[in-house]
Design an enzyme around this catalytic site. Sequence first.
Site, mmCIF file in Angstrom:
data_model
loop_
_atom_site.group_PDB
_atom_site.id
_atom_site.type_symbol
_atom_site.label_atom_id
_atom_site.label_comp_id
_atom_site.label_asym_id
_atom_site.label_seq_id
_atom_site.Cartn_x
_atom_site.Cartn_y
_atom_site.Cartn_z
ATOM 1 N N CYS A 28 6.896 6.781 10.278
ATOM 2 C CA CYS A 28 6.253 5.610 9.679
ATOM 3 C C CYS A 28 4.898 6.070 9.124
ATOM 4 O O CYS A 28 4.034 6.537 9.868
ATOM 5 C CB CYS A 28 6.080 4.542 10.755
ATOM 6 S SG CYS A 28 5.298 3.057 10.149
ATOM 7 N N CYS A 64 -6.257 -2.436 4.302
ATOM 8 C CA CYS A 64 -5.412 -3.038 3.264
ATOM 9 C C CYS A 64 -6.257 -4.052 2.519
ATOM 10 O O CYS A 64 -7.041 -4.771 3.139
ATOM 11 C CB CYS A 64 -4.204 -3.717 3.906
ATOM 12 S SG CYS A 64 -3.031 -4.392 2.699
ATOM 13 N N GLY A 121 -1.575 -0.395 5.092
ATOM 14 C CA GLY A 121 -1.791 -0.487 3.655
ATOM 15 C C GLY A 121 -0.609 -1.014 2.876
ATOM 16 O O GLY A 121 0.510 -1.117 3.374
ATOM 17 N N GLU A 122 -0.884 -1.381 1.627
ATOM 18 C CA GLU A 122 0.149 -1.876 0.720
ATOM 19 C C GLU A 122 0.497 -0.737 -0.252
ATOM 20 O O GLU A 122 -0.284 -0.414 -1.147
ATOM 21 C CB GLU A 122 -0.385 -3.109 -0.030
ATOM 22 C CG GLU A 122 0.483 -3.570 -1.189
ATOM 23 C CD GLU A 122 1.974 -3.685 -0.873
ATOM 24 O OE1 GLU A 122 2.347 -4.437 0.045
ATOM 25 O OE2 GLU A 122 2.768 -3.003 -1.550
ATOM 26 N N CYS A 131 4.909 -0.155 14.083
ATOM 27 C CA CYS A 131 4.793 -0.053 12.630
ATOM 28 C C CYS A 131 4.183 -1.340 12.108
ATOM 29 O O CYS A 131 4.447 -2.413 12.602
ATOM 30 C CB CYS A 131 6.167 0.087 11.998
ATOM 31 S SG CYS A 131 6.682 1.758 11.753
ATOM 32 N N GLU A 176 -2.950 6.057 11.367
ATOM 33 C CA GLU A 176 -1.964 6.556 12.300
ATOM 34 C C GLU A 176 -0.639 6.774 11.625
ATOM 35 O O GLU A 176 -0.340 6.153 10.605
ATOM 36 C CB GLU A 176 -1.776 5.566 13.455
ATOM 37 C CG GLU A 176 -2.858 5.726 14.478
ATOM 38 C CD GLU A 176 -2.735 4.746 15.609
ATOM 39 O OE1 GLU A 176 -1.739 3.996 15.655
ATOM 40 O OE2 GLU A 176 -3.637 4.720 16.450
ATOM 41 N N SER A 230 7.958 -0.372 1.952
ATOM 42 C CA SER A 230 7.833 -1.789 2.299
ATOM 43 C C SER A 230 6.671 -2.401 1.529
ATOM 44 O O SER A 230 5.563 -1.867 1.546
ATOM 45 C CB SER A 230 7.589 -1.931 3.803
ATOM 46 O OG SER A 230 7.341 -3.278 4.138
ATOM 47 N N ASN A 290 3.969 -9.258 16.664
ATOM 48 C CA ASN A 290 3.216 -8.411 17.587
ATOM 49 C C ASN A 290 1.779 -8.940 17.630
ATOM 50 O O ASN A 290 1.031 -8.760 16.688
ATOM 51 C CB ASN A 290 3.267 -6.980 17.053
ATOM 52 C CG ASN A 290 2.818 -5.972 18.080
ATOM 53 O OD1 ASN A 290 2.484 -6.323 19.202
ATOM 54 N ND2 ASN A 290 2.792 -4.725 17.688
ATOM 55 N N CYS A 315 -1.421 -10.327 10.131
ATOM 56 C CA CYS A 315 -1.485 -8.868 10.203
ATOM 57 C C CYS A 315 -2.905 -8.403 10.505
ATOM 58 O O CYS A 315 -3.838 -8.774 9.802
ATOM 59 C CB CYS A 315 -1.009 -8.262 8.884
ATOM 60 S SG CYS A 315 -1.232 -6.474 8.797
ATOM 61 N N CYS A 358 -2.847 -10.763 4.752
ATOM 62 C CA CYS A 358 -1.780 -11.536 5.398
ATOM 63 C C CYS A 358 -2.305 -12.051 6.736
ATOM 64 O O CYS A 358 -2.890 -11.287 7.518
ATOM 65 C CB CYS A 358 -0.536 -10.676 5.594
ATOM 66 S SG CYS A 358 0.087 -10.031 4.028
ATOM 67 N N SER A 388 8.505 -7.772 2.497
ATOM 68 C CA SER A 388 7.991 -8.603 3.588
ATOM 69 C C SER A 388 8.026 -10.062 3.142
ATOM 70 O O SER A 388 7.073 -10.551 2.552
ATOM 71 C CB SER A 388 6.561 -8.180 3.922
ATOM 72 O OG SER A 388 6.563 -6.861 4.383
ATOM 73 N N LEU A 389 9.130 -10.733 3.413
ATOM 74 C CA LEU A 389 9.308 -12.098 2.900
ATOM 75 C C LEU A 389 8.612 -13.111 3.825
ATOM 76 O O LEU A 389 7.732 -13.841 3.398
ATOM 77 C CB LEU A 389 10.807 -12.387 2.775
ATOM 78 C CG LEU A 389 11.167 -13.665 2.044
ATOM 79 C CD1 LEU A 389 10.662 -13.646 0.608
ATOM 80 C CD2 LEU A 389 12.670 -13.895 2.069
ATOM 81 N N HIS A 390 9.041 -13.185 5.049
ATOM 82 C CA HIS A 390 8.374 -13.937 6.126
ATOM 83 C C HIS A 390 8.381 -15.461 5.968
ATOM 84 O O HIS A 390 8.005 -16.165 6.913
ATOM 85 C CB HIS A 390 6.920 -13.484 6.326
ATOM 86 C CG HIS A 390 6.762 -12.023 6.594
ATOM 87 N ND1 HIS A 390 7.609 -11.324 7.408
ATOM 88 C CD2 HIS A 390 5.848 -11.121 6.151
ATOM 89 C CE1 HIS A 390 7.226 -10.054 7.461
ATOM 90 N NE2 HIS A 390 6.166 -9.897 6.707
HETATM 91 N N1 SAH Z 1 1.876 -3.657 3.390
HETATM 92 C C1 SAH Z 1 3.265 -3.458 3.477
HETATM 93 C C2 SAH Z 1 3.693 -2.387 4.467
HETATM 94 C C3 SAH Z 1 2.952 -2.325 5.770
HETATM 95 S S1 SAH Z 1 3.225 -3.604 6.897
HETATM 96 C C4 SAH Z 1 3.960 -4.776 3.765
HETATM 97 O O1 SAH Z 1 3.281 -5.746 4.062
HETATM 98 O O2 SAH Z 1 5.181 -4.811 3.644
HETATM 99 C C5 SAH Z 1 4.865 -3.268 7.545
HETATM 100 C C6 SAH Z 1 5.557 -4.521 8.106
HETATM 101 O O3 SAH Z 1 4.935 -4.963 9.335
HETATM 102 C C7 SAH Z 1 5.489 -5.691 7.149
HETATM 103 O O4 SAH Z 1 6.737 -6.348 7.081
HETATM 104 C C8 SAH Z 1 4.459 -6.566 7.801
HETATM 105 O O5 SAH Z 1 4.582 -7.895 7.376
HETATM 106 C C9 SAH Z 1 4.759 -6.372 9.264
HETATM 107 N N2 SAH Z 1 3.677 -6.783 10.169
HETATM 108 C C10 SAH Z 1 2.346 -6.755 9.955
HETATM 109 N N3 SAH Z 1 1.686 -7.228 11.027
HETATM 110 C C11 SAH Z 1 2.606 -7.565 11.950
HETATM 111 C C12 SAH Z 1 2.554 -8.107 13.274
HETATM 112 N N4 SAH Z 1 1.408 -8.406 13.850
HETATM 113 N N5 SAH Z 1 3.708 -8.294 13.933
HETATM 114 C C13 SAH Z 1 4.891 -7.971 13.355
HETATM 115 N N6 SAH Z 1 5.016 -7.464 12.120
HETATM 116 C C14 SAH Z 1 3.884 -7.269 11.416
HETATM 117 FE FE1 SF4 Z 2 -1.510 -5.472 4.046
HETATM 118 FE FE2 SF4 Z 2 1.119 -5.411 4.687
HETATM 119 FE FE3 SF4 Z 2 -0.761 -6.174 6.502
HETATM 120 FE FE4 SF4 Z 2 -0.189 -7.770 4.431
HETATM 121 S S1 SF4 Z 2 1.227 -7.159 6.102
HETATM 122 S S2 SF4 Z 2 -2.259 -7.262 5.186
HETATM 123 S S3 SF4 Z 2 0.190 -6.277 2.813
HETATM 124 S S4 SF4 Z 2 -0.532 -4.146 5.592
#
Ligand code: SAH
Ligand code: SF4
Length: 433
Positions: free
Chosen positions: A147, A154, A234-235, A408, A134, A266, A365, A161, A158, A288-290
């Site tokens: 976006c 991916c 994806g990454e 996104c 998408e 990102s 989310n 995700c 994570c 994406s530090l988290h």
């Molecule tokens: N793979 C890359 C880019 C795609 S994810 C990355 O991880 O940075 C884009 C952003 O959405 C990242 O910061 C990711 O951590 C965040 N993300 C993924 N799943 C999520 C969710 N369920 N709720 C909120 N943010 C999320």
């Molecule tokens: Fe892949 Fe980014 Fe999702 Fe991690 S947060 S699984 S790197 S898309």
Amino acid sequence: MTSPLPSGESTHPLQAAPTGFVEKTPLERYVPPAKPSLVGLSRGELGKALGTVGVPAAQRNMRAQQLWHWLYLRGATRFDEMTSVSKELRATLDRHFTLARPEVVAEQLSVDGTRKWLLRLPGEHAGERPHEVECVYIPEADRGTLCVSSQVGCTLTCSFCHTGTQRLVRNLTPGEIVGQVMVARDRLGDWQGRSDRFGSDRELAPGVPSPSSATGEQGGGYRQISNIVMMGMGEPLYNFEAVRDALLIAADGDGIAISRRRITLSTSGVVPNIARAGAEIGCMLAVSLHAVRDDLRNDLVPLNRKYPIAELLEACRSYPGLSNARRITFEYVMLKDVNDSLADAKALVRLLKGIPAKINLIPFNPWPGTKYECSDWERIEAFSEIIFNAGYASPVRTPRGRDILAACGQLKSATEKLSARERLALRAMAMTD
Ligand code: SAH
Ligand code: SF4
């Protein structure tokens, strides 16, 4: 390809990711169609393609430049639109190539103007369920952000995700990546000199910026798409060359012309490719530090076991061109009772000291089956206040496109396999930048 795609020699790729599993192996390969598309080719590659259909070497650069203009500035979808190219060459090109973009299989328009396109892409196995990704367009008063996805699924896992739980993974080609921008321009009528192809003011919901009141100024006119974020599926740094080639096409001033300062990539922290992104793409970076501690980040972003926080932040410090005007965005997903204590907020501020940074708090989310919950709103506010008081703007992403589930970071995956009830629940929570 020099991108560090995992070799996967040790684990069968079809196995579900067990705990301790950092990466999966891509399962699918892109199988090019018999008649390839010119979309995604650089000037040099266009010249080579012209050579294969008999264009003399002395003419190739000039012809490639013409094709470039029609493809990326004018958005041509048929060779017969290319009026500056001889009829004979147009016919030859038509016999051997197409101008195909990813196929749009669905389009959804939110009441707030957010648009989501479901795109179908070829995979390795004919007859199997096709690949889908998408792409989401988010209009705002001063910008229009697209976006974009970099992979089907991916390889990373994570834990918060949903994309990470998908089994099918393949890298997108440069044409499929820049093709998302081109599809969006097609659908929005956003090419130079053609505001009438698909999109029109009439299709836009009330209050949505229309082409006439639109956003970024590039390429000699106003464009609805002014910004790109590589935050879809994806990454991007695990598909480095294709993402780089696609973004260089998108940033080229003689074509799509979205400046590098308006393109943000990102990453979950693929350290060796962060410097390459700076040197070879020169776009803005989001990380994406988290989490502020390695033990927790190992759980949330398993790639942290390979590239821990200190190494990641070192790569960030060295990212070229940083200044107060060009900051790295640190993304921090708010997970209830996991990473959202006020001590975490203070540690985050300490950790980022000295790095020109923005901090983007993302309300989690949720998706069916996840063990996480989104932090309470009061907690997000208190967390945000600590960051704000330390001198950072700390925008919390506001909900966009709720009704069409346009979040996104977890695009396609979240719409799959859900019951209508689950979809409704997700819609109510959908958040995006
Ligand atoms: N793979 C890359 C880019 C795609 S994810 C990355 O991880 O940075 C884009 C952003 O959405 C990242 O910061 C990711 O951590 C965040 N993300 C993924 N799943 C999520 C969710 N369920 N709720 C909120 N943010 C999320
Ligand atoms: Fe892949 Fe980014 Fe999702 Fe991690 S947060 S699984 S790197 S898309």
